[in-house]
Write an enzyme that holds these catalytic residues in place. Structure first.
Site, PDB file in Angstrom:
ATOM      1  N   GLY A  89     -11.128  -0.942   1.262  1.00  0.00           N
ATOM      2  CA  GLY A  89     -10.158  -0.481   0.265  1.00  0.00           C
ATOM      3  C   GLY A  89     -10.579   0.806  -0.425  1.00  0.00           C
ATOM      4  N   VAL A 134       0.831  -1.214   0.000  1.00  0.00           N
ATOM      5  CA  VAL A 134       0.000   0.000   0.000  1.00  0.00           C
ATOM      6  C   VAL A 134       0.867   1.265   0.000  1.00  0.00           C
ATOM      7  CG1 VAL A 134      -1.712   1.312   1.321  1.00  0.00           C
ATOM      8  CG2 VAL A 134      -1.939  -1.174   1.093  1.00  0.00           C
ATOM      9  N   VAL A 171     -11.343   0.536   5.736  1.00  0.00           N
ATOM     10  CA  VAL A 171     -12.535  -0.293   5.490  1.00  0.00           C
ATOM     11  C   VAL A 171     -12.833  -0.346   3.992  1.00  0.00           C
ATOM     12  CG1 VAL A 171     -14.972  -0.652   6.022  1.00  0.00           C
ATOM     13  CG2 VAL A 171     -13.481   0.435   7.716  1.00  0.00           C
ATOM     14  N   GLY A 184      -1.331  -9.221  -3.808  1.00  0.00           N
ATOM     15  CA  GLY A 184      -1.255  -8.171  -2.784  1.00  0.00           C
ATOM     16  C   GLY A 184      -2.569  -7.890  -2.085  1.00  0.00           C
ATOM     17  N   GLU A 195     -10.390   6.274   6.033  1.00  0.00           N
ATOM     18  CA  GLU A 195     -11.191   5.727   4.932  1.00  0.00           C
ATOM     19  C   GLU A 195     -10.590   4.431   4.396  1.00  0.00           C
ATOM     20  OE1 GLU A 195     -14.242   7.077   3.245  1.00  0.00           O
ATOM     21  OE2 GLU A 195     -13.976   4.931   3.029  1.00  0.00           O
ATOM     22  N   LYS A 197     -13.337  -4.444  10.466  1.00  0.00           N
ATOM     23  CA  LYS A 197     -13.961  -3.420   9.614  1.00  0.00           C
ATOM     24  C   LYS A 197     -15.419  -3.198  10.016  1.00  0.00           C
ATOM     25  CE  LYS A 197     -10.910  -4.642   5.774  1.00  0.00           C
ATOM     26  NZ  LYS A 197     -10.724  -5.609   4.677  1.00  0.00           N
ATOM     27  N   ASP A 238     -10.450 -10.063   9.955  1.00  0.00           N
ATOM     28  CA  ASP A 238     -10.268  -8.799   9.229  1.00  0.00           C
ATOM     29  C   ASP A 238     -11.626  -8.131   8.983  1.00  0.00           C
ATOM     30  OD1 ASP A 238      -8.390  -7.053   7.445  1.00  0.00           O
ATOM     31  OD2 ASP A 238     -10.087  -7.562   6.159  1.00  0.00           O
ATOM     32  N   GLY A 261      -5.976  -4.554  -2.161  1.00  0.00           N
ATOM     33  CA  GLY A 261      -4.902  -4.325  -3.127  1.00  0.00           C
ATOM     34  C   GLY A 261      -4.292  -2.948  -2.952  1.00  0.00           C
ATOM     35  N   LYS A 300      -7.021  -1.131   9.924  1.00  0.00           N
ATOM     36  CA  LYS A 300      -8.283  -1.479  10.589  1.00  0.00           C
ATOM     37  C   LYS A 300      -8.063  -2.050  11.981  1.00  0.00           C
ATOM     38  CE  LYS A 300      -6.857  -4.614   7.502  1.00  0.00           C
ATOM     39  NZ  LYS A 300      -6.792  -4.905   6.094  1.00  0.00           N
TER      40      LYS A 300
END
Ligand code: HSE
Length: 445
Positions: free
Chosen positions: A139, A20, A137, A191, A134, A209, A205, A312, A110
């Site tokens: 992407g 990222v 959650v 990724g 932002e 979120k 995960d 991603g 997150k």
């Protein structure tokens, strides 16, 4: 948009240059000139915290920008701090240091926001800045903005979503006949996956979120949200086959719902992350690959639906960049986060045991189907035979709460029946024999 006359330089300190972080650096290079022209802001990468400076990179840095020294990073003279490392530490330390200095903090993390978001937002408000998350959650799907700013005054009743791209990607590949290990490896290669992909597949995960969205929508403290979490492990392939046998598709669905249980108790919130078999033509079933989808029921005739790339480097970095712009330009003046301060406190909406009733699709070892059915019958739960797949027979239960079927599942597990279970929401059930008459079941018993 018109050009601006004056350019303001904004010094950026970025923690993390992995999937990222490196995409954010690339986006700043590529979109920098346009941002400068349209908004009058030049983002200048002052310092980038990495684990190993000598590692080969796909983006170039000016000398001295990279550092592996956390203290040096925290001491950076920057106007905004961005975190794209993930996990609780050192992300929390970076967030607190930035906000304590009165610097806006932007994150894709997150885990951090689910665990510490309330405290970080309080700290931010006390210092007159904001924490922006932002990217934490869904992407590239701007759901935090929608819930946090646009819908903040509306009576949100329910949020339901596919919030994990990796899990959805894996389920899509399983539907095409790929093996679980291969599907996970491909999600990692692209990724999408967490450092530990078990977090994607076991629902942790998505649960983080969901906790963030429930906090924004209902004011429930993310740390204390009682949430039923069941992922697709260890039965992903079996459940995927069972879903097809029942005429639907398996998806990992996160949802939270507020409703008035009784007047004295005020609002309560039910929350769950679990595999659900959906009708093949439904929007969630048609959500494939790493796409995320969120439906927000705000009491209007139709839900507000948002969908897009949920995992991603590129979409997540785009969300970080949007927050970076909001945190440091006059745009923030038009989209303030003050609404957040007006949300109900954590005490407003309490958690409770989930009493919602659903039909369930349950797979058991082929030789134990009859036995399983009689155990459900003993518990007062009607179960019809839905079909068979390699090694498994599949039952569909009458609508009951999780607390009703859980003890039966435990007893089947103890006897080696290897029960695999998903909620069932297909409209047309493919039942291969007459179902047993549905018995009235005490809900929540
Ligand atoms: N591993 C996460 C996912 C990344 O697959 O959704 C985006 O949060």
């Amino acid at each position: 948009m018109s050009e601006v006359n004056h350019t303001k330089t904004v010094r950026v300190a970025l923690a993390g240059c992995g999937v990222v972080g490196s995409e954010l650096v690339r986006a700043l290079h590529v979109q920098g000139p346009r941002i400068e022209m349209e908004l009058g802001v030049r983002f200048q990468l002052e310092r980038v915290l990495v684990r190993r400076i000598e590692r080969p990179r796909t983006v170039a840095f000016a000398p001295g920008v990279l550092t592996a020294d956390l203290d040096a990073f925290l001491a950076t003279e920057a106007d905004v701090f961005v975190e794209a490392i993930g996990g609780l530490e050192p992300a929390q330390r970076i967030a607190r240091a930035a906000l304590s200095k009165g610097r806006p903090f932007v994150t894709a993390n997150k885990v951090l926001i689910a665990a510490e978001g309330e405290d970080l937002c309080s700290l931010a408000r006390a210092r007159g800045v904001d924490a922006h998350f932002e990217a934490a959650v869904a992407g590239g799907v701007p759901v935090v903005r929608v819930v946090r700013e646009y819908l903040c005054r509306g009576p949100i009743r329910r949020i339901r979503g596919i919030l994990n791209g990796t899990c959805n990607f894996v389920l899509t590949l399983l539907e095409r006949g790929e093996r679980l290990e291969d599907a996970i490896a491909e999600a990692q290669r692209r990724g999408f996956a967490e450092a530990d992909p078990a977090r994607d597949l076991d629902g942790r995960d998505a649960a983080d979120k969901l906790a963030i969205l429930a906090w924004l929508a209902f004011g429930v403290s993310p740390r204390s949200l009682a949430l039923r979490r069941r992922g697709i492990l260890p039965d992903a392939e079996r459940l995927s086959r069972g879903a097809s046998a029942a005429g639907g598709r398996l998806r990992l669905i996160a949802e939270c719902e507020a409703f008035a249980e009784c007047e004295a108790d005020g609002e309560v919130v039910s929350a769950s992350v679990e595999p659900i078999v959906l009708a093949s033509e439904s929007p969630f079933a048609r959500t494939v690959g790493e796409e995320n989808r969120i439906a927000i029921d705000a009491g209007w005739p139709w839900p507000i639906e948002l969908a897009g790339p949920g995992a991603g480097g590129v979409p997540t970095a785009a969300a970080l960049l949007a927050d970076l712009i909001q945190a440091t330009t006059s745009r923030a003046a038009f989209a303030p986060h003050v609404a957040f301060a007006a949300l109900p406190t954590a005490d407003h909406a309490s958690n409770h045991v989930d009493l919602r009733v659903h039909a369930w699709l349950i797979g058991v070892r082929a030789g134990l189907v009859r036995e399983a059915r009689s155990r459900f019958a003993d518990a007062g739960i009607a179960a019809a035979l839905a079909g068979a797949t390699i090694g498994d027979g599949w039952l569909i239960t009458a609508p009951v709460s999780w607390s009703c079927i859980a003890p039966v599942l435990r007893s089947l597990e103890a006897d080696g029946a290897r029960p695999a279970v998903a909620r069932l929401e297909t409209e047309e059930l493919r039942v291969v024999e007459e179902p047993l008459p549905l018995i009235a079941v005490a809900v929540g018993g």
